[in-house]
Scaffold this active site. Sequence first.
Site, mmCIF file in Angstrom:
data_model
loop_
_atom_site.group_PDB
_atom_site.id
_atom_site.type_symbol
_atom_site.label_atom_id
_atom_site.label_comp_id
_atom_site.label_asym_id
_atom_site.label_seq_id
_atom_site.Cartn_x
_atom_site.Cartn_y
_atom_site.Cartn_z
ATOM 1 C CG LEU A 261 -2.542 41.628 -4.047
ATOM 2 C CD1 LEU A 261 -1.241 41.153 -4.684
ATOM 3 C CD2 LEU A 261 -3.433 42.300 -5.084
ATOM 4 C CG LEU B 213 -0.430 36.509 -0.975
ATOM 5 C CD1 LEU B 213 -0.963 35.664 0.160
ATOM 6 C CD2 LEU B 213 -1.219 36.254 -2.254
ATOM 7 N N GLY C 13 -0.905 41.194 2.215
ATOM 8 C CA GLY C 13 -2.210 40.655 2.589
ATOM 9 C C GLY C 13 -3.380 41.294 1.866
ATOM 10 C CE1 TYR D 63 11.723 39.222 8.890
ATOM 11 C CE2 TYR D 63 11.807 36.882 8.391
ATOM 12 C CZ TYR D 63 11.708 38.194 7.973
ATOM 13 O OH TYR D 63 11.604 38.478 6.619
#
Length: 331
Positions: free
Chosen positions: A218, A213, A216, A53
Amino acid sequence: MERRNLGRTGLRVSRLGLGTMTWTRDTDEAEAAEQLKTFVDAGGTLVDTADLYGDGAAEHLLARLMDGLVPRSELVIATRAGASTGPGTRGAAAAGGSSRSALLAALDASLRRLGTDHVDLWQVPAFDPATPTEETMHALDLAVASGRARYAGVAGYCGWQLAKAATWQLAAPGRVPLAATQLEYSLLQRGAEREALPAALDAGIGLLASSPLGRGVLTGKYRHGIPQDSRGSSPHLAGYVQPYLGERSRRIVDALSTAADGLASSSLAVALSWVRDRPGVAAAIVGARTATQLHTALSVEALTLPDEIRGALDDISAPVRRYPDQDWNEL
């Protein structure tokens, strides 16, 4: 926030985790600080990061926030090592795959960036066919024995890979049983249910559900197009979202919206609640871009889906399964 044991261990984690994938790239330091404070104030403990990350910058940022905002003792820090292809130690780890040497070097680099002498959960980032499983697992044993990690796990392993690793760790005294496996899991991606989740349940390994999710989708934000400020319009994340924008996804998102209206809730909360309470899930990892988005996600703590709605969502999102999952009479 409710806490759960991570697999068959004594480590307890908040049932929602805070993901840091966007930190330093789409989420600046001030916004990340607000996210972490909001998360901890809500009772959250599990913070998920990785050397990948921001090419290590997310770990650096978490260290700064622990230094002045949230004490290290209040967090359960999970990181993954060896996945990055960037310069320095992380690049060397990637080149070495999941070899013992590369993984331990990557762990030491993560600890330096995090400014701590240990992580609570250390995970192998992916199965490496070029390295014997026993060598990769030995790296986990050494990390825990040396105190650099308290618990160990894997990420991205399919069912047979997870079963093989888990069995090896249980085959002799002194080896560290796997505590967790991390996989993408949502109403749009239920592939974990085919083999990986049953293997985890059988071995007593907790599932950390990433992208709960559906990247994103959902949340319902893509129902009428791609918003300009969304991941779907981002140059580096558009390809990440695109696979979930098809017709099947639209049907699931529409059903989710109907369920949310009936519960006077949001699509986000219903989708997140569905994942969080699936059998075998220890925590769902929420990666928000802003503190406002995170605050909305944390509101799911008050929501438990009725059986009828959960069943309807199960049906509409059921993956297509054929041999060997189906009975011969169904083929």
